[in-house]
Scaffold this motif. Sequence first.
Motif, short mmCIF file in Angstrom:
data_model
loop_
_atom_site.label_atom_id
_atom_site.label_comp_id
_atom_site.label_asym_id
_atom_site.label_seq_id
_atom_site.Cartn_x
_atom_site.Cartn_y
_atom_site.Cartn_z
N LYS A 16 -1.44 6.19 -5.96
CA LYS A 16 -2.34 4.98 -5.96
C LYS A 16 -2.88 4.88 -7.60
O LYS A 16 -3.23 5.51 -7.95
CB LYS A 16 -3.48 5.17 -4.97
N SER A 17 -2.53 3.61 -7.79
CA SER A 17 -3.09 3.08 -9.16
C SER A 17 -4.38 2.13 -8.94
O SER A 17 -4.09 1.22 -8.34
CB SER A 17 -1.85 2.41 -9.92
N VAL A 18 -5.47 2.62 -9.48
CA VAL A 18 -6.65 1.55 -9.39
C VAL A 18 -7.06 1.00 -10.98
O VAL A 18 -7.18 1.90 -11.67
CB VAL A 18 -7.87 2.55 -9.01
N THR A 65 3.28 9.81 -2.88
CA THR A 65 2.81 8.54 -3.57
C THR A 65 1.58 8.68 -4.44
O THR A 65 0.85 9.40 -4.33
CB THR A 65 2.62 7.48 -2.56
N THR A 109 0.88 -1.25 0.06
CA THR A 109 0.03 -0.09 0.04
C THR A 109 0.85 1.24 -0.06
O THR A 109 1.98 1.11 0.24
CB THR A 109 -0.84 -0.07 1.11
N CYS A 110 0.20 2.40 -0.35
CA CYS A 110 0.98 3.65 -0.45
C CYS A 110 1.41 3.86 1.16
O CYS A 110 2.59 4.40 1.29
CB CYS A 110 0.12 4.73 -1.00
N GLU A 111 0.66 3.72 2.18
CA GLU A 111 1.10 3.99 3.35
C GLU A 111 2.26 3.24 3.81
O GLU A 111 3.19 4.00 4.40
CB GLU A 111 -0.18 3.39 4.53
N GLY A 146 -1.73 9.20 -3.09
CA GLY A 146 -1.62 8.32 -1.92
C GLY A 146 -2.62 8.73 -0.77
O GLY A 146 -3.01 7.74 -0.41
N HIS A 188 8.78 -0.97 -6.14
CA HIS A 188 8.04 0.44 -6.49
C HIS A 188 9.23 1.14 -7.34
O HIS A 188 10.13 0.92 -7.05
CB HIS A 188 7.61 0.98 -5.21
#
Lengths: 582, 582
Positions: B290-292, B288, B273-275, B312, B382
């Motif tokens: 996030k890719s959905v 960051t 996860t980005c976190e 993110g 990443h």
Amino acid sequence: MAASLTFESPTPMRLSQFHLHTSKETPAEAEIASHKLMLKAGMIRKLAAGLYTWSPLGLRVLRKVERAVREEMNAAGAIEVLMPAVQPKELWEETGRWEKFGGQLLKIKDRKDAWYCYGPTHEEVITDFARNELSSYKQLPVNFYQIQTKFRDEIRPRFGVMRAREFLMKDSYSFHVSEEDLGLEYKNMYDTYGRIFTRLGLKFRAVAADSGAIGGAVSHEFQVLADSGEDAIFFSDSSDYAANVELAEAISPGPRAAASEAMRRIDTPHQKTCEDVAALMGITLDRTVKSVALMGADAEGNPQFVLALVRGDHVVNEVKLGKLAGLAAYRLATEAEIAEHLGSEPGFLGPVAPKKAIRVIADRSVAAMADFVVGANEKGYHLAGVNWGRDLPEPDEVADIRNVVEGDPSPDGKGTLQIARGIEVGHVFQLGNKYAQALKLTVLDSNGKATTPVMGCYGIGVSRIVAAAIEQNFDENGIVWPEPMAPWQAVVCVINPKNDAAVAEAAQSLYRDLNAAGVETALDDRGLRPGAMFADMELIGIPHRVVVSERGLAAGTFEYRHRQASESENLDRAGVFAKFGK
Amino acid sequence: MAASLTFESPTPMRLSQFHLHTSKETPAEAEIASHKLMLKAGMIRKLAAGLYTWSPLGLRVLRKVERAVREEMNAAGAIEVLMPAVQPKELWEETGRWEKFGGQLLKIKDRKDAWYCYGPTHEEVITDFARNELSSYKQLPVNFYQIQTKFRDEIRPRFGVMRAREFLMKDSYSFHVSEEDLGLEYKNMYDTYGRIFTRLGLKFRAVAADSGAIGGAVSHEFQVLADSGEDAIFFSDSSDYAANVELAEAISPGPRAAASEAMRRIDTPHQKTCEDVAALMGITLDRTVKSVALMGADAEGNPQFVLALVRGDHVVNEVKLGKLAGLAAYRLATEAEIAEHLGSEPGFLGPVAPKKAIRVIADRSVAAMADFVVGANEKGYHLAGVNWGRDLPEPDEVADIRNVVEGDPSPDGKGTLQIARGIEVGHVFQLGNKYAQALKLTVLDSNGKATTPVMGCYGIGVSRIVAAAIEQNFDENGIVWPEPMAPWQAVVCVINPKNDAAVAEAAQSLYRDLNAAGVETALDDRGLRPGAMFADMELIGIPHRVVVSERGLAAGTFEYRHRQASESENLDRAGVFAKFGK
């Protein structure tokens, strides 16, 4: 074509910006004047059987009635509440009315399969409210009212809002620790109803009524007088006595005359009715006596043969009869029972020399007769010159058992009775403790003891009043509103407003100034031809019409006409205001 | 115990003759403050699930809301009508809503086995009314409204009148020959609603809303702000911009910074996860992306793999996404589809060097990022220092696809967005011609050609406003009414009225004079102990309290206290009147 909908005054009174939708056609489905005129005037529109939308015009009138009712109820000390329309079955089972109320009760099943009804009345709900809210005599008396939509699933909804299924009603319910206190509030409501109908400008009568199935002892109906009314009302020509036919009392015509004829048997081979016998003998019908054979019960509850006697020109009143001892559940006697007790067949019956012991009940007017004619208890014969005490014993009982007729003396001793027709718009009842008992409502009395309050209930058909007022007030051109119910008191009609700025301006100014002076005035600035405009205003029944035209303006006058006047008058501005006492 | 119910003033304001019924107990069934307080104050009483009787106290408040709504609607040029609550099935079949409306529609069968419903809304009925009443563009625009009882058969009725089944609503419907004209009336209603809620003394926001299933293009919700509200509202701290989360626009944060880092591969063996990645790298989440992974459709309607990118610390907004081309019916991509297009498994996805051609949609804030971190499309890795145009092509599309967050700049350019919670009490819609078309409503336009009007509809939850106002205004002692909604503006409390005639008289006189001066005042002459009396008046939320006592009278003063003040003041008569600007 974008246009602003914003008005300079809070209630739209410029008809160009009001939705008025009259019709020239007489609607085929309407049977009575009010229904026809409300449709033609565009006051209501039918959605489905017994369901009507109130148009802006109709609603203005409805709200005037509603307001008069609310203000007078408040002034009388009643307190407004608002109960749900939808009511749970369980409450109606506590009073047994879920089954008993019949087909008018619109039953509803919700998504959880629980049963409800659309309330046709609110005795159950208010008594449930009271059993939660009231606990001490100190909270009594109290009179809760609401103005609310009700539903009765009429088999044959008709006459527009007169007998609609969904309708607006004011219902109120009072709670008391004693019958005496109930009596005081009953009087208060009776007087309040009088004030309401008087304020609305209606001709009405408060009529003593039989409270019937609702179970109370005392009740009055408030009837708006109109030739088309369903109910007959008897009222005194010299006092405010009024009653419907079930309750109007027929008093004794005075002392009995002395006997002057001998009793004799008359041949009446084919004469089985009082009319036929009187015709044969050449006497008036009021010299004959009609004998009605009934089966009631004696003091022990055993079947008892009863002969009820009324004058030949009178009609037996079944409600009055049913109130006498042993006759609560009477029925007509069979031919066999008649033969057994009188030894005769119907058509020749009478009280003289019955075959077996019978109970004779004479109407008051029969008890006062001398030398009268009755059946001889023998086929083909009547007896004439019959007299009480000489030819037969005095009657077992003398009572008022007949319908009153026009011309009877008023029972209050003032004047004689007249007949009128009425439309029931209000009803007040002394309910007693029927509902309080069924729903187990008690309060603590001043001694700390639980006591069951007695209740009154008081209804007004708010939407029905609108139709009833029209039935009472219309002519060939349309509605003739009593001024307090009119959608507007006055209308200023402008001739040719689009092409004549001066006329339009003069009309605007008159319309504004009349409203400012407290005269509720509409401005007909729709630009219709004068004929069509005047026809509309007559149809919708505006009491005062003021026409502003170029010709009038040139002469400094307005054409004024009252809705009920046959002629117009030319008045200056001051003259117009004077018509409204301004 | 007979007593007169007649009052000296039209509305009963002497509490000894008013039915006030407060309770000390906190009702167990109530979950929210307004429900608890309305029950404790005795404003409502439950009849059955979702069905409430409004007591005299509750109804006073309800009527104030109703009156404000009516007066402002009239002033805005809307015209009042009254439609039936019960509506025939046939009309609902014409729009297809008999089936589509779902379980909230309470269906009713009458004695003739015909189906009806208890109207939850009146689009069908008003359009039927319109098709009978409207025939020409000259009758438009027109806006019909009613204040009327509705029923929605909620699965779980709760929160008292906040989500009751039977409730009072103002609904209105306008008809127009053009979208432009509809827009004008929409603005008129929007402004009118603002005037209504302002007049009632409520803090509220008009919120741009997604009109959802009702089918119109433009709509706003009016939300009363309250911490307990179900809906989240974003509003500007420096303007009147407000929108719910579906519609609140996230604007671009400004120009993209220049690249300053080289792209590099980072080991992220367990960081999916980005976190987790941000924590590992010791950077903030907003560095960051996030890719959905989604499946949409291309211009030809063929399946298309889409990567939606948000920062993110942001959340994708499905409603916004669904409005983009090809995404009206999007779904999440399967693992197989992801593997096919990106060559990786979830947790390590990114837009750099996909395996096959994909569509990349970047949120505005992502498009403005430099040196960002994304998945490497390789398990366990990443990429950091990623830059648009250098390491991967510019995104195919830049759009607003995320939820706004507190602190975002307001989209109108004024201030930053704050978050609040609200209770929906009003809703305005531009309906378009959906209902007019279904019910075949046409009017002749200025060229004599039949045209289908466009409609607006505008609702206010009249009974719900009462509960919403309490949610916004209460404290530990009870309700704190905004003055325009209070049952009375002021109360005069009498200490020991039965034993002290002088005190009783002084209180009566003050109460009369305040009312005469236009201050709507109640007299608490119930004879309660001071503590109980004050507690009642605080519970029911009367804004101003004036106490008349023997001690005060001797000193020539009255004890005055505002509901929200912590201390009382001793004022002389003139001082009391001065509190009301009199």
